[in-house]
Design a protein around this motif. Structure first.
Motif, PDB file in Angstrom:
ATOM      1  N   GLN A 209       0.934  -1.211  -0.086  1.00 53.70           N
ATOM      2  CA  GLN A 209       0.014  -0.078   0.078  1.00 53.70           C
ATOM      3  C   GLN A 209       0.780   1.276  -0.005  1.00 53.70           C
ATOM      4  O   GLN A 209       2.008   1.235   0.257  1.00 53.70           O
ATOM      5  CB  GLN A 209      -0.900  -0.035   1.281  1.00 53.70           C
ATOM      6  N   CYS A 228      -6.471   0.850   1.558  1.00 53.10           N
ATOM      7  CA  CYS A 228      -6.640   0.028   2.679  1.00 53.10           C
ATOM      8  C   CYS A 228      -7.755  -1.099   2.506  1.00 53.10           C
ATOM      9  O   CYS A 228      -7.703  -2.198   2.703  1.00 53.10           O
ATOM     10  CB  CYS A 228      -6.650   0.522   4.053  1.00 53.10           C
ATOM     11  N   TYR A 251       1.569  -2.301   5.021  1.00 50.12           N
ATOM     12  CA  TYR A 251       0.710  -1.374   5.147  1.00 50.12           C
ATOM     13  C   TYR A 251       1.632  -0.442   6.270  1.00 50.12           C
ATOM     14  O   TYR A 251       2.423  -0.451   7.048  1.00 50.12           O
ATOM     15  CB  TYR A 251      -0.484  -1.436   5.424  1.00 50.12           C
ATOM     16  N   ARG A 254      -3.726   1.306   8.972  1.00 52.89           N
ATOM     17  CA  ARG A 254      -4.954   0.461   8.642  1.00 52.89           C
ATOM     18  C   ARG A 254      -6.131   1.466   8.677  1.00 52.89           C
ATOM     19  O   ARG A 254      -6.433   1.473   9.760  1.00 52.89           O
ATOM     20  CB  ARG A 254      -5.111  -0.842   9.254  1.00 52.89           C
TER      21      ARG A 254
END
Length: 969
Positions: A209, A228, A251, A254
């Motif tokens: 991400q 996300c 990530y 989140r």
């Protein structure tokens, strides 16, 4: 949206949501669709714009093309397919996808000439079919149209991260949208997850991400808001396609900020074993022998350097403005922001631009998800209509329908069945031709055929022609869900002259191909059974009538905060009478308790004051403060609402109701010493101190986020991180030497709010400590001091803080009394005492109960701009039946046999919609409220209630067909 497979967090089929809407646009008598066209010039002002439009040549005549596809078959030119993101190729003459609207082909003349075309075989193929639609000599057209308002909804692109993490170098590194196409059953790999390099099944898939987003140096500074969640969705779908697959998501934070999003993320982690790794990978390399990808990363939570070997890597790049934004902004005379999106002139006035009469909605102004885009579309439409109120409805065209064919109950049923391939959604599992051949053997079936997409606009003509050619008087669609498509087929029947209720659905996608993916023979047999059941029932279908109900022009808004005030003002500006009810003695709601608003740094009183003043002086708005809803009776167009005010009661007759009751902090008692230590307070209490300048100079302040949220009951509160950051900033502005720490699990901001966060990081000395949900901070007193002990994931160690003040960022829930209000209105309440909308994506502002609408924090927590957007959107929803002056009741409703009814009232007691009244010992059905659910019929001990469209005889025939019993006529 048509390129997506499913939508989060409901996992609804994306094209199934969008395709019926596109067909509605094509069919609507008051919409002129100008596809493959560009705006070239705009002159004039609101109420009187002249727009010059370039209609580009398709080299295919739209009025002649029947989408047979013969031209495509003979084309020799192949180029990468834009719709399938280059995974496969398309021809020079093509249509992007099967449900495209308009469903006609386009000749890419540039590719045709460049790659050896010009053969004109497509012309010959089209002439052979008798269409004569291909036209090499078609010219562009310039159209001049007059409009009163302009709405810009030009969408977005993805920034291609060429060279980043091997994209463009390694075949098995894909963009997220490419992976969506791969997941889709109608996509280039028919839903099979394979490696591009060798077409072998991919068993290990990773997502990275924030690729070039949240990065001011080499990418985009802002957050793309949806990554996300769609990465989580794609991981879930991967596990559903391949249960043995391993999935990993890399990530930073989140950001599960929406309603139901945190629950969805937890389902991914705990049910589907999706592994989340907090890390920004450093590099990706390829194993030259196997084609595997090697991801090297630092695991922030374990402080280790690791390498992960995967088959596929999916990158989540930033959303960027669509091509041509700058040119369109110049044509419209509106501004762009620093990122190239269209610029809003004022966050308190969403959708408005610097040009009066030009409005914005959706991702043309910044990243957002589908439900927010739908809300904004409704709101922008309201803004576009408001300045044109005086001429509203003056140029309306009514759809001309043929006289309805009378069907005698003794007339022999002549049934037509249409079985859909749904691309590969059904056809890849169910043997559709076999189902069609079986269907032809069933009694009373005089016509059966298969179609690729029978819900498409052009196929409606096929069905209408079949009705005429075969004299059909019953129609069955064997396809996907009636939830989104049934009304389309019923409209088609009515356009052909048949009563729309002479239609039956057999859901062979959700109930066959999707649930029996690995059992094609069983799925095919089940599809046959479902069709046989539908045929059996349809023999007894009878025409139903839709009664018309008058709707007045009075609207009730419940809740006098920013949301309710905005909704009231919007409806009033559209010409409707509004009653605004607020239980407090003053308007303002939660907003009047706040100091400044995130992320605009505007005093709440400034924003609120101008809205309240306008509402108080509006001639069409009656404000009822210190009032509560005591009782509600009636239905859309005929609600009677009893209001109690100062121990007096007043009855209001209204046609529509808007719920804007807001939210509040949950009870903080018992959290982190609140109530035990006087220097433990909530953010709302801190807001009051900042507002009244009563915060004393302190040495250390600790804020703890996610208190009572992100658990099994409440999801992310959406506004907490922004509130904490904003208040920390103002504390530092007042007392620069005060140490402020924010303890958080993630920093959940979205879109351009990321820039505010970065400004704080760069200019304010605020400490951010990340803790794990499994290791939450501990609070205790020691020698008269408060001690906070927390595990810092960055340091991989416990830290100890001794604050003078602890501020809790509390979860929020629906306002007090929402359960009682819900009972009076017969509307549902979901988790956290928030009202439950009809559908998160399709109908975020509606309830199943007609005439009642939802907006703002009564639906879920949200910031100021989103609240205003929902308020305006809900007002627009309410305006539609009021402006039309009538609505039609549902055809399939309960019918009471008064001779059998004994007036016991059981049916009335079980009705969830309050659609039955017992009068003079006989049950009476209020058709306007009845949803045809059947609870009354099932509960009737005298069998006095039957459901039109679902009679006992019809259901018995269905059951016999399911059991392969002999059908009795």
């Amino acid at each position: 949206m048509a390129q997506l497979d499913k939508t989060f967090p409901t996992n609804d089929c994306s094209i199934c949501i969008e395709a019926p809407k596109m067909v509605d646009v094509l069919r609507h008598p008051n919409i002129e669709l100008l596809a493959y066209s560009e705006v070239k010039e705009v002159e004039g002002a609101v109420g009187n714009f002249t727009v010059k439009i370039l209609k580009k040549p398709r080299f295919v005549r739209e009025d002649k093309c029947n989408a047979c596809g013969e031209c495509e078959k003979v084309c020799i030119v192949k180029v990468p397919s834009e719709f399938d993101m280059g995974i496969v190729q398309r021809k020079a003459i093509y249509r992007p996808f099967g449900q495209a609207v308009p469903n006609v082909f386009t000749l890419d003349m540039d590719s045709c000439k460049k790659f050896g075309g010009g053969c004109r075989d497509c012309i010959a193929a089209c002439e052979k079919e008798g269409a004569n639609a291909v036209d090499f000599w078609q010219k562009e057209e310039i159209l001049d149209i007059k409009v009163g308002s302009i709405v810009v909804a030009t969408g977005y692109n993805l920034l291609e991260p060429t060279g980043k993490y091997g994209y463009g170098k390694y075949k098995n590194v894909l963009l997220s949208l490419q992976y969506e196409r791969m997941l889709c059953a109608a996509g280039p790999t028919s839903g099979h997850i394979i490696r591009i390099s060798d077409e072998m099944p991919a068993k290990k898939v990773a997502w990275i991400q924030c690729v070039l987003s949240r990065n001011v140096k080499i990418g985009k500074e802002y957050c793309s808001k949806i990554c996300c969640m769609y990465a989580t969705k794609e991981a879930i779908l991967t596990k559903e396609h391949e249960p043995d697959a391993e999935t990993f998501i890399f990530y930073i934070d989140r950001r599960t900020y929406g309603k139901g999003y945190e629950e969805y993320r937890k389902r991914a982690e705990y049910k589907y074993d999706v592994k989340y790794v907090r890390s920004i990978p450093g590099e990706v390399s390829e194993d030259l022998e196997t084609g595997d990808l090697l991801i090297r990363y630092e695991n922030i939570e374990t402080n280790t350097i690791d390498t992960l070997r995967v088959d596929l890597l999916v990158l989540c790049p930033p959303i960027v403005p669509n091509d041509g934004h700058a040119k369109l902004a110049e044509i419209l005379g509106i501004e762009l922001d620093e990122d190239g999106f269209f610029k809003l002139i004022d966050p308190s006035r969403p959708f408005e631009t610097s040009v009066n009469g030009v409005y914005l909605c959706g991702t043309c102004q910044g990243p957002m998800d589908i439900s927010d885009s739908v809300v904004q579309a409704s709101a922008a439409a309201a803004k576009a209509v408001s300045p044109l109120t005086e001429v509203r409805g003056t140029e309306i065209k009514e759809l001309e329908l043929p006289p309805e064919i009378e069907i005698d109950s003794t007339e022999e049923p002549r049934i037509g069945v249409f079985v859909c391939h749904c691309g590969a959604n059904i056809g890849s599992v169910v043997n559709v031709p076999d189902v069609v051949e079986y269907t032809k053997t069933l009694p009373n079936v005089v016509h059966a055929e298969e179609g690729q997409f029978i819900c498409s606009a052009d196929y409606a003509d096929t069905i209408k022609d079949a009705i005429k050619d075969h004299n059909l008087n019953r129609i069955i669609a064997a396809s996907c869900t009636p939830r989104t498509h049934e009304y389309l087929f019923r409209n088609t029947l009515r356009e052909a002259g048949l009563n729309p209720f002479l239609f039956e659905f057999a859901n062979i996608r959700e109930q066959c191909s999707w649930v029996h993916t690995n059992e094609p023979e069983a799925a095919t047999q089940k599809a046959k059974d479902l069709v046989a059941m539908a045929v059996a029932k349809s023999r007894l279908l009878e025409p139903q009538k839709e009664s018309e109900l008058a709707v007045g022009k009075e609207c009730l808004v419940i809740g006098g905060g920013l949301c309710g005030v905005t909704a009231a003002l919007t409806a009033a500006n559209m010409g409707f009478k509004v009653y605004l009810v607020e239980k407090e003695n003053v308007l303002g709601g939660m907003l009047k308790k706040l100091h400044k608003l995130f992320p605009y740094d505007v005093h709440s009183e400034e924003l609120l004051g101008q809205w309240i003043s306008t509402v108080q002086n509006h001639e069409k708005i009656d404000i009822l403060t210190g009032s509560e809803i005591e009782d509600v009776e009636g239905y859309i167009g005929n609600y009677v609402v009893t209001i109690s005010q100062n121990e007096q009661r007043e009855k209001l007759n209204v046609s529509t109701i808007i719920i804007a009751t807001g939210h509040e902090e949950i009870d903080p008692q018992g959290f982190y010493g609140y109530g035990q230590y006087e220097n433990v307070i909530t953010q709302l209490q801190l807001e009051d101190m900042l507002k009244n300048e009563s915060l004393e100079r302190l040495n250390n302040i600790v804020m703890i986020n996610c208190v009572g949220s992100r658990n099994d009951i409440l999801g992310c509160c959406r506004i907490g991180c922004g509130t904490a950051i904003k208040n920390a900033k103002y504390i530092k502005d007042i007392y620069p030497d005060t140490n402020v720490y924010i303890l958080c699990q993630d920093i959940v901001l979205s879109g351009k709010d990321e820039k505010y966060y970065r400004t704080i990081l760069e200019n304010y000395d605020i400490g951010f400590v990340r803790y794990l949900k499994e290791r939450e901070p501990q609070i205790y007193g020691e020698h008269g001091e408060l001690v906070v002990r927390a595990y810092d994931t960055y340091l991989d160690d416990e830290i100890e803080l001794r604050p003078d003040l602890i501020v809790l960022t509390m979860a929020t829930e629906g306002s007090e009394g929402v359960e009682e209000l819900a009972k009076k209105l017969k509307i549902p309440v979901g988790g956290g005492k928030f009202f439950q909308e009809a559908h998160m994506k399709l109908r975020p502002l509606d309830f199943a109960t007609d005439g009642i609408y939802l907006c703002g924090c009564a639906q879920s927590p949200k910031g100021v701009t989103d609240t205003i957007a929902q308020a305006i959107g809900a007002a627009n929803k309410a305006s539609i039946p009021m402006s039309q002056g009538l609505v039609k009741s549902k055809g399939n409703v309960a019918i009471v046999d008064e001779e059998k009814c004994i007036g016991c009232g059981i049916c009335a007691s079980v009705c969830a919609y309050d659609a039955i009244r017992v009068e003079e010992n006989v049950a009476k059905v209020i058709e306007a409220k009845c949803k045809g659910c059947g609870c009354c019929g099932a509960s009737c001990i005298e069998r006095a209630v039957k459901m039109s469209g679902f009679t006992d005889d019809q259901l018995i025939l269905q059951a016999r067909a399911a059991l392969h019993a002999e059908v009795e006529k």
